[in-house]
Write a protein that holds these residues in place. Structure first.
Motif, PDB file in Angstrom:
ATOM      1  N   ARG A 352     -28.609   0.410 -17.103  1.00 58.99           N
ATOM      2  CA  ARG A 352     -27.511   0.480 -16.154  1.00 58.99           C
ATOM      3  C   ARG A 352     -26.614   1.676 -16.448  1.00 58.99           C
ATOM      4  NH1 ARG A 352     -25.625  -4.799 -15.972  1.00 58.99           N
ATOM      5  NH2 ARG A 352     -23.664  -4.130 -15.058  1.00 58.99           N
ATOM      6  N   ARG A 529     -20.535  -8.802  -9.507  1.00 59.18           N
ATOM      7  CA  ARG A 529     -21.081  -7.452  -9.321  1.00 59.18           C
ATOM      8  C   ARG A 529     -21.392  -7.196  -7.861  1.00 59.18           C
ATOM      9  NH1 ARG A 529     -26.149  -7.047 -12.863  1.00 59.18           N
ATOM     10  NH2 ARG A 529     -26.219  -4.976 -11.932  1.00 59.18           N
ATOM     11  N   SER A 531     -23.539  -4.523  -5.722  1.00 66.60           N
ATOM     12  CA  SER A 531     -24.547  -3.475  -5.888  1.00 66.60           C
ATOM     13  C   SER A 531     -25.008  -2.973  -4.525  1.00 66.60           C
ATOM     14  CB  SER A 531     -25.745  -3.996  -6.689  1.00 66.60           C
ATOM     15  OG  SER A 531     -26.311  -5.134  -6.062  1.00 66.60           O
ATOM     16  N   ASP A 538     -23.309  -0.289 -10.285  1.00 73.40           N
ATOM     17  CA  ASP A 538     -22.575  -1.378  -9.640  1.00 73.40           C
ATOM     18  C   ASP A 538     -21.086  -1.271  -9.954  1.00 73.40           C
ATOM     19  OD1 ASP A 538     -25.108  -2.173  -8.999  1.00 73.40           O
ATOM     20  OD2 ASP A 538     -25.175  -3.808 -10.457  1.00 73.40           O
ATOM     21  N   ARG A 549     -15.688  -0.322  -2.842  1.00 79.83           N
ATOM     22  CA  ARG A 549     -16.888   0.424  -3.196  1.00 79.83           C
ATOM     23  C   ARG A 549     -16.935   1.705  -2.356  1.00 79.83           C
ATOM     24  NH1 ARG A 549     -20.883   3.584  -4.955  1.00 79.83           N
ATOM     25  NH2 ARG A 549     -22.372   2.459  -6.278  1.00 79.83           N
TER      26      ARG A 549
END
Length: 659
Positions: A352, A529, A531, A538, A549
């Motif tokens: 990640r 999270r 994504s 994320d 986001r």
């Protein structure tokens, strides 16, 4: 101090020695002593008080009128109007007179009301802070003033009546728009920056506040000003962003522009600028003008013999004095190198690029207090977007800063969010014509002032990589011009070049999507999270389940997940000209724990991410800063200090704000 002053003044007043009660017959004269009685007020700066009679000793202990006239307290009230630039006049002078020449009725001193003192303190304390002077001890509301129940009087009663009449007259006339202080396009010292931020906070108290995130190595405050419709409070679904200046002390233009920006936001909001009002009412903006105040002070003084210059030494010469902090640390090489961690793990299953823990071995190195403070700041607030301002080139760069080349050579090294970062960088560069030119030879790979950081110049331990890899925050680096320390006469032009870019960049905080991740009962899920398919990075939800986001226009497949809940996925279409974030909420249903999700969540749920400063370096940093701050305070005195200190007698240290 006051007792010593009185003892020095006693011989001047011709006072007789006291009798000795142990020697018989020596105290017979006491019976002839007269009790204090009311007398006319003969202090010229107190002759407009709403009473004409006073008594000595006064409330602070001055035995005679001469004692009061020659005291520093009386000198202060005689010049306070000039010291404060006309602010709080004549309230402070009259309040001081109520203590130095108190009201006398029936051979009894009447004390002034505490409520009047407290109201004056609330209204005028900022004026004293503006000149770095402490609130006068003899105006201590608890010590020298009494409550209404104790039979006090209001020394400002007549003044209040005049002010009410004036206010009534003003209501009948059209009121001019409240105006903030004009921007002075000049270089400000660290203390002047703090004063400006404090005054801006006072002028726009409904939409701004200042707060400290820590202190520099030498004890200077790292002061932030925040603009929001609810200062000091995180509003649900309201994104938070930050702007950081003066990371390198010898690149001060960014810090000055951020000072101007703070003043501009305040002034335009008060004047009814709809664009600025909308921005502040829907965004929480944090501005740190100076991350490296110690280096900046050295850069301004040009002290080439200091320890603040770059280790690369003669290659830069005097131009690099003040680049580093007081420990000779380059702050933009001092953050945890999480990019190397990503490169090492990129071939591992489930690797990640978000919320990477700080390696324990980082704390064994030399961590600057300024770096420490900013890391805690990043971890404590759910920042969405950020920019750091530098000089020495014309460029907006974006992560990664560290090259993926095996030998560390400059090389295009994109993040999973490369398209988003390019959009953010373009937002600033396209609004600022000054970033479109090159300094010296053109950079390979530069596209009209926008470039990948590692392709520009590979570094490890940079701040923008840390923001991206350790938190939800996307940060870019803005290099404002070729001259690291441009002449003062160019500051206004620099502001003109960057004003629109700064506002447009803040508005970019609202790109992409936002929403809540809730459970079936409507409660927000912290740390869930969010994504996006095709982007291996994320972001996580904040305390109450809200998230933001950043995304480019287009179609995106977005998934929300959390341990103990079933995943939820939605398809999102973001139009090209969409001006605000799209609202995308998720409701997660309880479900047996999915081993795949459990594995993916292990980084966030484990204690490794929460481990910050496991070896308690904080005490070391704060102790160092406190010691240096005390040394600085002993060495530096405000501009008015010599006037009071040169009078002879005990030095009035009670005037010093930090005494």
């Amino acid at each position: 101090m006051l007792l010593v002053l009185l003892q020095m003044l006693v011989p001047l007043c011709g006072a007789l020695p006291r009798c000795d009660p142990w020697i018989r017959g020596q105290c017979k004269a006491a019976a002839a002593e007269e009790k204090p009685k009311c007398t006319d007020i003969l202090l010229s700066y107190c002759d407009d008080m709403p009473y004409t009679r006073t008594m000595f000793p006064n409330i602070v202990g001055h035995s005679t009128r001469r004692d009061a006239e020659t005291a520093v307290e009386y000198l202060l009230i005689s010049v306070v109007e000039q010291l404060l630039g006309g602010q709080c006049n004549p309230e402070i002078r009259m309040l001081g007179c109520s203590v130095l020449a108190p009201r006398c009725e029936g051979s009894k001193v009447l004390r002034p009301c505490r409520s009047a003192c407290e109201a004056a303190h609330k209204r005028c304390s900022h004026a004293f802070e503006g000149i770095q002077m402490a609130w006068p001890y003899f105006l201590d509301c608890d010590r020298f003033f009494v409550s209404d129940q104790e039979g006090c009087y209001d020394p400002l009663e007549g003044l209040k009546a005049e002010q009410e009449d004036e206010a009534a007259q003003n209501l009948e006339a059209p009121q001019p728009q409240q105006a903030a202080a004009p921007i002075q396009f000049t270089y400000h010292s660290s203390s002047q920056m703090i004063d400006i931020l404090k005054k801006t906070e006072d002028q726009c108290s409904d939409i701004s506040r200042t707060y400290s995130i820590g202190r520099s190595t030498e004890g200077r405050e790292l002061l932030v000003i925040e603009f929001s419709s609810s200062p000091g409070e995180h509003q649900l679904l309201e994104p938070e962003m930050k702007l950081v200046g003066n990371m390198h002390g010898n690149e001060p233009l960014g810090g000055q522009l951020l000072i101007y920006l703070a003043q501009y936001l305040c002034a335009e909001y008060l004047q009814g600028n709809e664009r600025i009002q909308t921005l502040i009412n829907n965004t929480r903006i944090h501005i740190l003008p100076s991350m490296n105040p110690d280096g900046y002070e050295v850069a301004v003084s040009g002290d080439a013999d200091s320890n603040y210059s770059d280790d690369e030494g003669n290659r830069y010469g005097y131009r690099n004095v003040g680049r580093n902090n007081a420990q000779n640390i380059d702050l933009n090489r001092n953050f945890p190198d999480l990019t190397t961690v990503v490169y090492r793990r990129r071939r591992q299953k489930g690797f990640r690029t978000d919320h990477i823990p700080i390696p324990d071995n980082y704390w064994f190195g030399k961590v600057a207090p300024e770096t420490y403070a900013v890391m805690k700041w990043i971890r404590s607030i759910p920042f969405v977007l950020s920019a750091s301002f530098h000089s020495g080139d014309r460029m907006v760069s974006y992560p990664y800063d560290l090259s993926k080349h095996p030998r560390g050579q400059n090389m295009f090294s994109p993040t999973p969010d490369d398209k988003v970062f390019k959009l953010l960088a373009r937002t600033y560069a396209d609004s600022n014509t000054a970033t479109s030119g090159e300094c010296g030879s053109p950079h390979d790979g530069s596209q009209k002032g926008v470039m990948n950081g590692a392709q520009w110049g590979s570094i490890s331990g940079g701040m923008q990589d840390f923001n991206y890899l350790h938190s939800n925050c996307f940060e870019v680096t803005v290099s404002l011009g070729c001259d690291k320390f441009p002449p003062e006469e160019e500051l206004f032009l620099s502001w003109q070049n960057n004003q629109e870019a700064l506002i447009a960049f803040i508005e970019a905080t609202h790109r992409g999507i936002k929403g809540f991740v809730n459970d079936e009962e409507g409660k927000g899920i912290k740390g869930a999270r969010v994504s996006v398919r095709g982007i291996r990075h994320d972001i996580t939800t904040a305390e109450n389940g809200d998230y933001w986001r950043l995304l480019t226009p287009g179609i995106h497949i977005v998934t929300a997940s959390a341990p103990g809940y079933a995943r939820a996925t939605k398809k999102v279409h973001l139009p090209t000209r969409m001006q605000s974030a799209g609202r995308v909420d998720f409701v997660l249903q309880k479900a047996p724990l999915d081993p795949d999700i459990e594995e993916e969540e292990s980084v966030l749920s484990s204690s490794s991410y929460d481990r910050f400063d496991p070896y308690n370096q904080y005490n070391q940093y704060t102790t160092m800063a406190d010691v240096n701050r005390q040394h600085e305070e002993r060495a530096e005195k405000p501009w008015w200090w010599s006037y009071f200190a040169s009078l002879g007698g005990p030095v009035p240290t009670w005037l010093l704000k930090r005494h």
